[in-house]
Design a protein around this motif. Structure first.
Motif, PDB file in Angstrom:
ATOM      1  N   LEU B 197     -23.627  -0.026  -0.799  1.00  0.00           N
ATOM      2  CA  LEU B 197     -23.197   1.244  -0.205  1.00  0.00           C
ATOM      3  C   LEU B 197     -24.197   1.755   0.842  1.00  0.00           C
ATOM      4  CD1 LEU B 197     -21.819   3.139  -3.345  1.00  0.00           C
ATOM      5  CD2 LEU B 197     -20.501   2.229  -1.434  1.00  0.00           C
ATOM      6  N   ALA B 198     -25.471   1.362   0.681  1.00  0.00           N
ATOM      7  CA  ALA B 198     -26.521   1.864   1.577  1.00  0.00           C
ATOM      8  C   ALA B 198     -26.208   1.591   3.054  1.00  0.00           C
ATOM      9  CB  ALA B 198     -27.859   1.236   1.203  1.00  0.00           C
ATOM     10  N   PHE B 200     -23.415   2.030   4.490  1.00  0.00           N
ATOM     11  CA  PHE B 200     -22.325   2.881   5.002  1.00  0.00           C
ATOM     12  C   PHE B 200     -22.539   4.377   4.761  1.00  0.00           C
ATOM     13  CE2 PHE B 200     -20.695  -1.098   3.148  1.00  0.00           C
ATOM     14  CZ  PHE B 200     -20.365  -1.758   4.328  1.00  0.00           C
ATOM     15  N   VAL B 201     -23.724   4.768   4.349  1.00  0.00           N
ATOM     16  CA  VAL B 201     -23.905   6.172   3.974  1.00  0.00           C
ATOM     17  C   VAL B 201     -24.641   6.962   5.045  1.00  0.00           C
ATOM     18  CG1 VAL B 201     -23.935   5.617   1.508  1.00  0.00           C
ATOM     19  CG2 VAL B 201     -26.085   5.705   2.780  1.00  0.00           C
ATOM     20  N   LEU B 202     -24.740   8.273   4.807  1.00  0.00           N
ATOM     21  CA  LEU B 202     -25.547   9.122   5.681  1.00  0.00           C
ATOM     22  C   LEU B 202     -26.999   8.701   5.541  1.00  0.00           C
ATOM     23  CD1 LEU B 202     -24.198  12.656   4.660  1.00  0.00           C
ATOM     24  CD2 LEU B 202     -23.551  11.334   6.678  1.00  0.00           C
ATOM     25  N   SER B 203     -27.702   8.666   6.648  1.00  0.00           N
ATOM     26  CA  SER B 203     -29.124   8.326   6.540  1.00  0.00           C
ATOM     27  C   SER B 203     -29.873   8.955   7.707  1.00  0.00           C
ATOM     28  CB  SER B 203     -29.310   6.807   6.566  1.00  0.00           C
ATOM     29  OG  SER B 203     -29.164   6.347   7.885  1.00  0.00           O
ATOM     30  N   ASP B 230     -27.862   4.504  -7.391  1.00  0.00           N
ATOM     31  CA  ASP B 230     -29.279   4.243  -7.201  1.00  0.00           C
ATOM     32  C   ASP B 230     -30.115   4.922  -8.295  1.00  0.00           C
ATOM     33  OD1 ASP B 230     -31.295   3.058  -5.357  1.00  0.00           O
ATOM     34  OD2 ASP B 230     -31.989   5.130  -5.275  1.00  0.00           O
ATOM     35  N   PHE B 231     -29.885   6.215  -8.483  1.00  0.00           N
ATOM     36  CA  PHE B 231     -30.715   6.984  -9.410  1.00  0.00           C
ATOM     37  C   PHE B 231     -30.356   6.693 -10.871  1.00  0.00           C
ATOM     38  CE2 PHE B 231     -32.462  11.544 -10.301  1.00  0.00           C
ATOM     39  CZ  PHE B 231     -33.545  10.974 -10.940  1.00  0.00           C
TER      40      PHE B 231
END
Lengths: 34, 399
Positions: B197-198, B200-203, B230-231
């Protein structure tokens, strides 16, 4: 060995497979293929 | 030291074996050595020294509080000041001369360590901490499974596990297998799902000006799932290793996407933080308000103010930039809004009616949908930098 433990062992193998096959952090063969 | 690295694997394996085989002082010393190895691998030398100084200060403060609870009024603010300085909050640049503000150290795990220390000092003063040995205290503070990202374990629970006063996991093959599967599940969540997912996410790298608002919307929702995998994946690994070691950290997540309201959300997300904030920020604030101000200020207002201040503290604790403060305040507003809405509906349908309404599928589904969108939207503040947020705000206003 009970059926529940067999199921849990199978689940262990599925999780290990997913990790090795799909994780970019491992030497994943799926990621390498792309 | 990544959770998937050989180093972490060896460390966890060593801890599981040693904690199950050794007894007494060698067990304490072995765990301390492994914890020291983990902590030192995540910080610079000055960072390790700062962490050690903070922990020793916390121990001294807890001892003082045991003898005289009033010392907490001085020691907790001192610990907080040390934490703020070491964490390197942005506002320090305005408050401190450059020569001091510029000498910030790199130390990981400070946020969780600070909350553990405050817990120790408060409980020591209240007489609810029980006996504390120095070695146990150090292992509690530095426990490598929870040092970096929690869950925030209470000392009493750590001690009960350490001295085997409660059964963490049945000593059967199946019990051990459950622990192993918990670790693997966490690794899959973190290193397969979150890692995927990393992309395609906000960053902070995202060029907000060139991305459509539609794309920003789905990236926001994906960020929610990314953060969860992740968490909660990290926490699964911590709990799994803890199960096998015999020192089990508390559960921290329970399907947050199914939260029926924002209050329920905070019991499903980072639960150990929520209970900490409830016990040490909201509870004392609200009790103080009721004791001193309830004859002048309505109870609803007291509860609301306590909630907003608690979430402000939560925001400050999450990060060092104004975005995180805004994140906390927004959640404070959500919680106050939910309480107001709840009171309004209770006024319409009565207490019994509201209880019946909450049990209906439609009401619950509606709550889940609204909560999901509200909490996902708040993560924009979590994921983007201030400049990106400004640009996004400008674009939303233009459209």
């Amino acid at each position: 060995m009970s059926l529940r433990i067999v199921a849990k062992l199978l689940w262990t193998f599925v999780l290990v497979f997913l990790l090795v096959a799909l994780s970019q952090s491992t030497t994943s063969f799926i990621y390498r293929a792309f | 030291m990544s959770l998937l690295s050989m180093e972490f694997g060896l460390l966890a394996f060593g801890a599981v074996v040693l904690l199950n085989v050794l007894e007494g002082l060698p067990r304490t010393a072995a765990f301390l050595a492994l914890n020291a190895l983990f902590v030192s691998s995540h910080s610079t030398a000055s960072g390790v020294a700062s962490i050690a100084a903070l922990v020793l200060g916390g121990f001294a403060a807890a001892r003082l509080a045991e003898r005289n609870p009033r010392t907490r009024l001085a020691t907790i603010p001192l610990l907080a000041a040390a934490f703020v300085y070491l964490r390197g909050y942005g506002f320090l640049e305005w408050l401190l001369p450059d020569s001091i503000a510029g000498r910030l150290v790199t130390a990981a795990g400070l946020s969780f360590l600070f909350f553990k220390l405050v817990h120790m000092v408060v409980e020591a003063g209240s007489g609810t901490l029980g006996p504390v040995r120095f070695g146990d205290f150090l292992n509690y503070c530095f426990n490598f499974t929870t040092f970096l990202l929690g869950p925030i374990q209470r000392y009493q629970d750590f001690r009960a596990d350490w001295y085997r006063e409660r059964e963490v996991v049945p000593g059967s093959f199946e019990g051990q297998l459950d622990g192993l599967n918990r670790i693997l599940r966490g690794l899959v969540k973190k290193f397969v799902l979150a890692e995927f997912l990393a992309h395609f996410v906000l960053s902070p790298d995202l060029d907000v000006a060139s991305v459509s608002l539609g794309e920003m919307t789905w990236r926001t929702y994906l960020f929610y799932f990314y953060l969860y995998f992740d968490f909660s994946g990290y926490c699964d690994v911590a709990i799994g290793v803890g199960i096998l070691m015999g020192v089990r950290p508390p559960e921290n997540f329970y399907l947050p996407f199914l939260s029926a309201n924002v209050s329920d959300y905070w019991l499903r997300v980072h639960r150990s933080l929520t209970t900490w904030l409830t016990d040490y920020v909201f509870g004392p604030l609200y009790a103080f308000g009721l004791r001193r101000l309830s004859h002048r200020v309505p109870v609803f207002l007291l509860a609301s103010a306590s909630l907003v201040i608690t979430m402000f503290v939560s925001g400050l604790w999450h990060g060092t930039t104004p975005n995180f403060v805004a994140f906390g305040l927004l959640h404070g507003a959500y919680l106050v809004g939910f309480r107001a809405w709840d009171a309004l509906v209770r006024g319409w349908v009565g207490k019994q009616g509201l209880r019946r309404l909450r049990k209906t599928l439609t009401w619950r589904a509606l709550g889940v949908v609204v909560t999901f969108h509200l909490t996902a939207a708040a993560y924009i503040l979590f994921a983007l930098e201030t400049e990106q947020l400004r640009e996004l705000g400008r674009r939303v206003l233009q459209s």
